[in-house]
Design a protein around this motif. Structure first.
Motif, mmCIF file in Angstrom:
data_model
loop_
_atom_site.group_PDB
_atom_site.id
_atom_site.type_symbol
_atom_site.label_atom_id
_atom_site.label_comp_id
_atom_site.label_asym_id
_atom_site.label_seq_id
_atom_site.Cartn_x
_atom_site.Cartn_y
_atom_site.Cartn_z
ATOM 1 N N VAL A 1 0.830 -1.205 0.000
ATOM 2 C CA VAL A 1 0.000 0.000 0.000
ATOM 3 C C VAL A 1 0.864 1.255 0.000
ATOM 4 O O VAL A 1 0.502 2.271 -0.589
ATOM 5 N N SER A 2 2.019 1.203 0.639
ATOM 6 C CA SER A 2 2.882 2.379 0.760
ATOM 7 C C SER A 2 3.496 2.802 -0.565
ATOM 8 O O SER A 2 3.646 3.998 -0.826
ATOM 9 N N ILE A 3 3.864 1.853 -1.396
ATOM 10 C CA ILE A 3 4.519 2.194 -2.667
ATOM 11 C C ILE A 3 3.615 3.067 -3.544
ATOM 12 O O ILE A 3 4.026 4.157 -3.946
ATOM 13 N N PRO A 4 2.378 2.666 -3.838
ATOM 14 C CA PRO A 4 1.539 3.552 -4.656
ATOM 15 C C PRO A 4 1.229 4.884 -3.965
ATOM 16 O O PRO A 4 1.151 5.919 -4.622
ATOM 17 N N ALA A 5 1.077 4.863 -2.643
ATOM 18 C CA ALA A 5 0.803 6.106 -1.922
ATOM 19 C C ALA A 5 1.972 7.076 -2.037
ATOM 20 O O ALA A 5 1.784 8.272 -2.266
ATOM 21 N N LEU A 6 3.183 6.578 -1.914
ATOM 22 C CA LEU A 6 4.365 7.428 -2.076
ATOM 23 C C LEU A 6 4.523 7.894 -3.518
ATOM 24 O O LEU A 6 4.954 9.024 -3.768
ATOM 25 N N MET A 7 4.175 7.053 -4.473
ATOM 26 C CA MET A 7 4.344 7.413 -5.869
ATOM 27 C C MET A 7 3.439 8.574 -6.283
ATOM 28 O O MET A 7 3.765 9.306 -7.218
ATOM 29 N N ILE A 8 2.326 8.765 -5.599
ATOM 30 C CA ILE A 8 1.472 9.916 -5.885
ATOM 31 C C ILE A 8 2.273 11.192 -5.682
ATOM 32 O O ILE A 8 2.288 12.082 -6.529
ATOM 33 N N PHE A 9 2.967 11.285 -4.552
ATOM 34 C CA PHE A 9 3.793 12.459 -4.283
ATOM 35 C C PHE A 9 5.053 12.477 -5.144
ATOM 36 O O PHE A 9 5.414 13.514 -5.708
ATOM 37 N N LEU A 10 5.735 11.356 -5.232
ATOM 38 C CA LEU A 10 7.006 11.320 -5.942
ATOM 39 C C LEU A 10 6.855 11.665 -7.422
ATOM 40 O O LEU A 10 7.764 12.231 -8.024
ATOM 41 N N SER A 11 5.717 11.335 -8.022
ATOM 42 C CA SER A 11 5.487 11.661 -9.427
ATOM 43 C C SER A 11 5.502 13.168 -9.664
ATOM 44 O O SER A 11 5.868 13.636 -10.731
ATOM 45 N N VAL A 12 5.107 13.923 -8.662
ATOM 46 C CA VAL A 12 5.050 15.374 -8.790
ATOM 47 C C VAL A 12 6.264 16.035 -8.143
ATOM 48 O O VAL A 12 6.782 17.031 -8.643
ATOM 49 N N GLY A 13 6.745 15.477 -7.040
ATOM 50 C CA GLY A 13 7.782 16.127 -6.248
ATOM 51 C C GLY A 13 9.210 15.936 -6.720
ATOM 52 O O GLY A 13 10.062 16.780 -6.444
ATOM 53 N N LYS B 1 13.742 13.712 -14.459
ATOM 54 C CA LYS B 1 14.557 12.538 -14.785
ATOM 55 C C LYS B 1 14.377 11.437 -13.735
ATOM 56 O O LYS B 1 14.165 10.266 -14.065
ATOM 57 N N ILE B 2 14.431 11.802 -12.467
ATOM 58 C CA ILE B 2 14.296 10.807 -11.387
ATOM 59 C C ILE B 2 12.862 10.291 -11.324
ATOM 60 O O ILE B 2 12.624 9.099 -11.104
ATOM 61 N N SER B 3 11.878 11.175 -11.534
ATOM 62 C CA SER B 3 10.479 10.759 -11.532
ATOM 63 C C SER B 3 10.216 9.726 -12.619
ATOM 64 O O SER B 3 9.518 8.732 -12.395
ATOM 65 N N ARG B 4 10.778 9.948 -13.784
ATOM 66 C CA ARG B 4 10.599 9.003 -14.897
ATOM 67 C C ARG B 4 11.173 7.637 -14.529
ATOM 68 O O ARG B 4 10.554 6.605 -14.751
ATOM 69 N N LEU B 5 12.355 7.649 -13.943
ATOM 70 C CA LEU B 5 13.007 6.410 -13.560
ATOM 71 C C LEU B 5 12.208 5.662 -12.489
ATOM 72 O O LEU B 5 11.992 4.452 -12.604
ATOM 73 N N THR B 6 11.737 6.362 -11.465
ATOM 74 C CA THR B 6 10.987 5.701 -10.398
ATOM 75 C C THR B 6 9.657 5.154 -10.904
ATOM 76 O O THR B 6 9.206 4.093 -10.475
ATOM 77 N N ASN B 7 9.001 5.860 -11.805
ATOM 78 C CA ASN B 7 7.747 5.368 -12.350
ATOM 79 C C ASN B 7 7.939 4.156 -13.239
ATOM 80 O O ASN B 7 7.074 3.297 -13.313
ATOM 81 N N MET B 8 9.078 4.066 -13.920
ATOM 82 C CA MET B 8 9.337 2.882 -14.737
ATOM 83 C C MET B 8 9.674 1.679 -13.866
ATOM 84 O O MET B 8 9.348 0.554 -14.230
#
Length: 90
Positions: free
Chosen positions: A66-78, A82-89
């Motif tokens: 549950v934590s991974i998708p919850a964190l990705m909401i913020f990380l996608s914007v924050g 370049k790093i956001s693209r990598l983490t989303n992939m």
């Protein structure tokens, strides 16, 4: 002349955050409505979820899932683009 219904360009980061948010709602939806299945609450009271015993390992795995998708909401914007693209992939 511009119409009020003209398409607005939406940032890719906002789209990703919206997709992660939709995923979280789906996650909650499935868990919530699973509680209405007959015998679910009794099984939980007896220490079982689906086919798994409720243990510390199970709870940690549930927290991570549950934590991974919850964190990705913020990380996608924050994060930077370049790093956001990598983490989303990943």
């Amino acid at each position: 002349m511009k119409s009020t219904l003209d398409e607005q360009k939406v940032n890719v980061r906002v789209k990703l955050a919206a997709l992660w948010t939709a995923f979280m709602f789906l996650y909650i939806y499935v868990d919530y409505f699973h509680l209405y299945m007959p015998g679910t609450l009794e099984d939980m009271m007896a220490g079982r979820v689906f086919e798994f015993d409720i243990s510390q390992g199970f709870l940690i795995a549930a927290l991570v899932s549950v934590s991974i998708p919850a964190l990705m909401i913020f990380l996608s914007v924050g994060l930077s683009a370049k790093i956001s693209r990598l983490t989303n992939m990943i």
